[in-house]
Design a protein around this motif. Structure first.
Motif, short mmCIF file in Angstrom:
data_model
loop_
_atom_site.label_atom_id
_atom_site.label_comp_id
_atom_site.label_asym_id
_atom_site.label_seq_id
_atom_site.Cartn_x
_atom_site.Cartn_y
_atom_site.Cartn_z
N HIS A 299 1.34 -1.44 0.10
CA HIS A 299 0.18 0.01 -0.50
C HIS A 299 0.43 1.71 -0.18
O HIS A 299 1.67 1.15 0.74
CB HIS A 299 -0.67 0.04 1.58
N ARG A 300 0.56 1.98 -0.56
CA ARG A 300 1.49 3.46 -1.24
C ARG A 300 0.86 4.79 -0.03
O ARG A 300 1.77 5.47 0.22
CB ARG A 300 1.24 4.28 -2.67
N MET A 301 -0.17 4.63 0.55
CA MET A 301 -0.88 5.87 0.88
C MET A 301 -1.63 5.81 2.11
O MET A 301 -3.16 5.64 1.97
CB MET A 301 -1.52 6.41 0.06
N PRO A 302 -1.46 4.49 2.79
CA PRO A 302 -2.05 4.45 4.03
C PRO A 302 -2.64 5.63 4.17
O PRO A 302 -3.09 5.86 5.40
CB PRO A 302 -1.63 2.97 4.46
N ILE A 303 -4.58 5.41 4.88
CA ILE A 303 -5.67 6.01 5.60
C ILE A 303 -6.09 5.13 6.51
O ILE A 303 -7.28 4.15 5.47
CB ILE A 303 -6.00 6.99 4.70
N ILE A 304 -5.79 4.77 7.67
CA ILE A 304 -6.17 3.96 8.07
C ILE A 304 -8.21 4.01 8.65
O ILE A 304 -8.11 5.11 9.46
CB ILE A 304 -5.59 3.01 9.36
N THR A 305 -9.17 3.52 8.79
CA THR A 305 -9.78 3.37 8.78
C THR A 305 -10.50 3.15 11.08
O THR A 305 -9.35 2.53 10.92
CB THR A 305 -11.07 3.09 8.55
N PRO A 306 -11.00 4.06 11.53
CA PRO A 306 -10.45 4.63 12.72
C PRO A 306 -11.86 3.24 13.78
O PRO A 306 -11.96 3.62 14.81
CB PRO A 306 -11.17 6.03 13.47
N ALA A 307 -11.82 3.06 12.82
CA ALA A 307 -13.43 1.67 13.56
C ALA A 307 -13.44 0.37 12.88
O ALA A 307 -12.39 -0.13 12.37
CB ALA A 307 -14.69 1.87 13.10
N TYR A 308 -13.47 -0.31 13.48
CA TYR A 308 -13.38 -2.67 13.24
C TYR A 308 -14.00 -2.54 12.20
O TYR A 308 -15.87 -2.25 12.50
CB TYR A 308 -13.95 -3.10 14.77
N HIS A 309 -13.57 -3.72 11.76
CA HIS A 309 -12.08 -3.78 11.13
C HIS A 309 -11.33 -3.10 10.81
O HIS A 309 -11.81 -2.77 9.33
CB HIS A 309 -12.48 -4.96 10.74
N CYS A 310 -10.20 -2.03 11.50
CA CYS A 310 -9.36 -0.38 11.07
C CYS A 310 -9.10 -1.58 9.89
O CYS A 310 -7.99 -2.76 9.37
CB CYS A 310 -8.47 -0.84 11.56
N MET A 311 -8.59 -0.87 8.30
CA MET A 311 -8.37 -1.43 7.39
C MET A 311 -8.14 0.06 6.53
O MET A 311 -8.42 1.19 7.00
CB MET A 311 -9.76 -1.96 6.20
N ASN A 312 -7.83 -0.11 5.68
CA ASN A 312 -6.97 0.77 4.65
C ASN A 312 -8.06 1.26 3.51
O ASN A 312 -7.84 0.85 2.65
CB ASN A 312 -6.27 0.51 3.54
N SER A 313 -7.90 2.81 3.98
CA SER A 313 -9.16 3.34 3.06
C SER A 313 -8.65 2.82 1.31
O SER A 313 -9.41 3.64 0.53
CB SER A 313 -9.97 4.18 3.49
N SER A 314 -7.39 3.58 1.26
CA SER A 314 -7.03 4.17 0.52
C SER A 314 -6.01 3.26 -0.59
O SER A 314 -5.04 3.46 -1.45
CB SER A 314 -6.07 5.74 0.71
N TYR A 315 -6.36 2.16 -0.54
CA TYR A 315 -5.57 1.32 -1.40
C TYR A 315 -5.43 0.74 -2.74
O TYR A 315 -4.46 0.94 -3.30
CB TYR A 315 -6.26 -0.71 -0.81
N LYS A 316 -6.15 1.57 -3.07
CA LYS A 316 -6.72 1.53 -4.41
C LYS A 316 -5.41 2.89 -5.41
O LYS A 316 -5.25 2.85 -6.67
CB LYS A 316 -7.53 1.90 -5.18
N VAL A 317 -4.40 3.06 -4.21
CA VAL A 317 -3.89 4.40 -4.58
C VAL A 317 -1.78 3.79 -5.17
O VAL A 317 -1.61 2.71 -4.81
CB VAL A 317 -3.41 5.76 -3.25
N SER A 318 -2.25 3.86 -6.17
CA SER A 318 -0.64 3.32 -7.00
C SER A 318 0.24 4.56 -7.03
O SER A 318 0.45 6.09 -6.24
CB SER A 318 -0.87 3.26 -8.59
N LEU A 319 1.59 4.33 -6.95
CA LEU A 319 2.78 4.63 -7.09
C LEU A 319 2.65 6.16 -8.20
O LEU A 319 3.44 7.61 -7.70
CB LEU A 319 3.51 4.15 -7.86
N GLY A 320 1.64 6.62 -9.46
CA GLY A 320 1.17 7.03 -10.18
C GLY A 320 0.71 8.13 -9.21
O GLY A 320 0.70 9.77 -9.51
N THR A 321 -1.24 7.61 -9.04
CA THR A 321 -1.74 8.63 -8.05
C THR A 321 -1.01 9.38 -7.11
O THR A 321 -1.43 10.54 -6.95
CB THR A 321 -2.84 8.17 -7.90
N LEU A 322 -0.41 8.66 -6.18
CA LEU A 322 0.81 9.44 -5.30
C LEU A 322 1.11 10.50 -5.86
O LEU A 322 1.39 11.19 -4.89
CB LEU A 322 1.23 8.23 -4.34
N GLN A 323 2.01 10.29 -6.54
CA GLN A 323 2.94 11.14 -6.79
C GLN A 323 2.28 12.44 -7.87
O GLN A 323 2.72 14.03 -7.33
CB GLN A 323 3.63 10.74 -8.17
#
Length: 576
Positions: A299-323
């Motif tokens: 995962h390039r840009m992890p933004i973790i949800t604050p409720a169970y089950h805590c997961m990365n809400s931004s798993y779709k971000v790629s290296l290019g879109t992060l740039q």
């Protein structure tokens, strides 16, 4: 306020209160937001509330009907219930005019998602005059039914909880609700959990709402508001803003907007953004943990949800879109610094990103269908796969070709059938102090993407997708606001050498024009072919059939297009 007070996982960066200059800038920001019509009217909010209440009555009647049909007792039929809960921007109070409503229907254990929700409730809604553009998406990561109710867009999810009777004042975070539920139900409930936790953990809800409204507007103006395209969606922006509110608990929106860019310009990704510690829970569902889960490490840009089950809400971000987003954060930070120095106004921050001037080369994707209803369903499926196309192009070019998928969609008025057009900006990634002079061949990438699209189980005649490569000077006129192209330079120059820099293969029109110019100036030079350089698309020398359903009105437009069969045709369908 005590300096030891904690918000989130650590102490605030600053507990400073706003100065008089901050308050004046805040007044100017509020005025800008109002002038930009970012707040819905009282009448519109009242209409949304009525629609939500009406929808609640519909699902209650639906559950009672199912309870009766299945032979339950009269008392069970009387007690049978379902409730509608909202989440997303509407629940957070940061929605704008015309915004949709994210809603969750919570039903009893004997009412299923697959048959009762997506078939029976779907048919009930389909027969109602108030409902239009009904689009069930049962195969989505979070299954959803999209429709408009009295003109208001609604995304409706369903969660069947482990209770025979759903109480009207249900607490969906209670452990009794969570027993014996599947992963899709957890994902459906997650939106409501996250919204509740955000409102619970921010120091000042009103300041959070105003700041979120600002940043969502900014992201849309800069072309980076889209979860489907590998950027960030509403929940991602809400979590980023909420974290900044925790880091500056006494700041007002004018300060929080500035601190937002300051924080995320300096953020060292992939360090995660977290509002609170990760809860492991008792239900056994996997939570985000790169130490244990190999997928989480990518995962390039992890933004973790604050409720169970805590997961990365931004798993779709790629290296290019992060740039792309990182560059936009830096741009926003520079402008905010100028605003604080009195050298710029808030309007400068929210200027439209000149996407069609930013790149020399573009990939155009045209989606067509037999009628408007067909296009709605077909386009929804194709859009959900766009992220995969971006990832594959980046992977197949070893990360040297950066893709910027633009979230905006366009309509080509010259096509005889309903259509939507999308664009990717293409640029060569800088390696060291220069860009490698190399052309890229992603013909195979496009074919593989098509193969995945063709596996769509309800593919019908008339639904198709076309890929075309166009350079900036030959972009279609319908992408420009006034229907014509702005005056701009036709070529970019390499700052190091002062020579033209071509990122990928020129479209045929540009190539022909340049050859004619060279002939006229008698500057034709013999160039030995570089075997390492590949063509971007299939050679146009082989006659190819015209793709069905496309017109041949403009034989002068030579933008290269991949048809559904992988053939090279012109944008209007004419064989090259």
């Amino acid at each position: 306020m005590s300096g030891s007070l904690r918000y989130g996982i650590n102490r605030p960066i600053s507990i400073a209160w706003p100065t008089e200059a901050d308050r004046q800038r805040n007044i100017e920001l509020e005025k800008f937001l109002i002038d930009s019509s970012l707040y819905p009217s009282k009448e519109e909010d009242a209409e949304r509330e009525k629609v939500t209440e009406y929808l609640d009555l519909i699902v209650k009647a639906w559950v009672k009907q199912l309870t009766c049909l299945r032979g339950y007792t009269d008392q069970m039929v009387e007690d049978a219930n379902a409730v509608i809960l909202t989440f997303g921007s509407y629940r957070l109070g940061a929605h704008g005019p015309g915004a949709d409503i994210d809603a969750l229907c919570v039903g009893p254990s004997y009412v299923s998602r697959e048959e009762d929700f997506f078939i029976i409730l779907h048919d009930i809604l389909a027969e109602m005059e108030e409902v239009s553009e009904l689009q069930p998406i049962p195969d989505a990561h979070v299954p959803v039914m999209k429709f408009k109710f009295q003109g208001i867009s609604i995304d409706l999810l369903y969660a069947s909880i482990s209770l025979l009777v759903v109480p009207e004042d249900i607490d969906i975070s209670h452990i009794s609700v969570l027993n014996v539920i599947d992963k899709q139900t957890v994902q459906s409930l997650n939106g409501c959990w996250v919204a509740d936790q955000i409102l619970k953990h921010v120091p000042n809800v009103e300041n959070f709402r105003t700041t979120l409204r600002c940043l969502k507007f900014w992201a849309k103006r800069r072309g980076i508001y889209s979860n489907a395209n590998g950027f960030l969606g509403g929940v991602n922006w809400a979590l980023l803003v909420a974290r900044v509110c925790q880091l500056y608990p006494n700041a007002i929106p004018s300060m929080l907007v500035s601190r937002f860019f300051r924080v995320y310009t300096q953020w060292r990704w992939p360090n995660p953004v977290m509002m609170c510690p990760i809860e492991m829970g008792e239900l056994g569902f996997s939570v985000w943990d790169p130490r244990k889960n190999p997928k989480d490490r990518s995962h390039r840009m992890p933004i973790i949800t604050p409720a169970y089950h805590c997961m990365n809400s931004s798993y779709k971000v790629s290296l290019g879109t992060l740039q792309v987003m990182t560059e936009q954060f830096q741009c926003g930070n520079r402008i905010c610094e100028e605003i604080e120095l009195g050298k710029a106004e808030w309007s400068a921050l929210f200027e439209h990103y000149p996407f069609f001037e930013a790149y020399e080369n573009y990939l155009q994707v045209d989606i067509v269908a037999a009628d408007a209803d067909d296009l709605l369903t077909w386009k929804g499926w194709v859009e959900s796969r766009f992220r995969q196309l971006t990832l594959k192009i980046e992977q197949d070019t070893n990360g040297l070709l950066q893709c910027h998928p633009y979230p905006n969609k366009y309509i080509d008025p010259s096509k005889p059938c309903p259509n939507s057009a999308f664009f990717w900006g293409l640029s060569r990634k800088e390696v060291g102090t220069s860009k490698e002079c190399q052309q890229f061949d992603f013909q195979g990438t496009v074919k593989n993407f098509r193969r995945g699209i063709d596996n769509y189980r309800v593919r019908r005649e008339g639904r198709d997708i076309y890929f075309s490569y166009v350079c900036r000077r030959h972009l279609p006129s319908f992408v420009f606001p006034d229907g014509y192209k702005w005056h701009r330079p036709s070529r970019h120059f390499n700052e190091q050498s002062g020579k033209p820099c071509e990122d990928v293969k020129m479209c045929q029109s540009c190539s022909s024009e340049r050859q004619l110019k060279r002939k006229k100036e008698h500057e034709i030079k013999e160039v030995r072919p570089d075997k390492s350089v590949k063509q971007a698309f299939i050679s146009s020398e082989v006659p190819q059939p015209v793709s069905p359903g496309m017109t041949t009105e403009d034989p002068t437009n030579n933008s290269e297009v991949m048809s559904s069969g992988g053939h090279l045709v012109s944008e209007k369908g004419e064989s090259e």
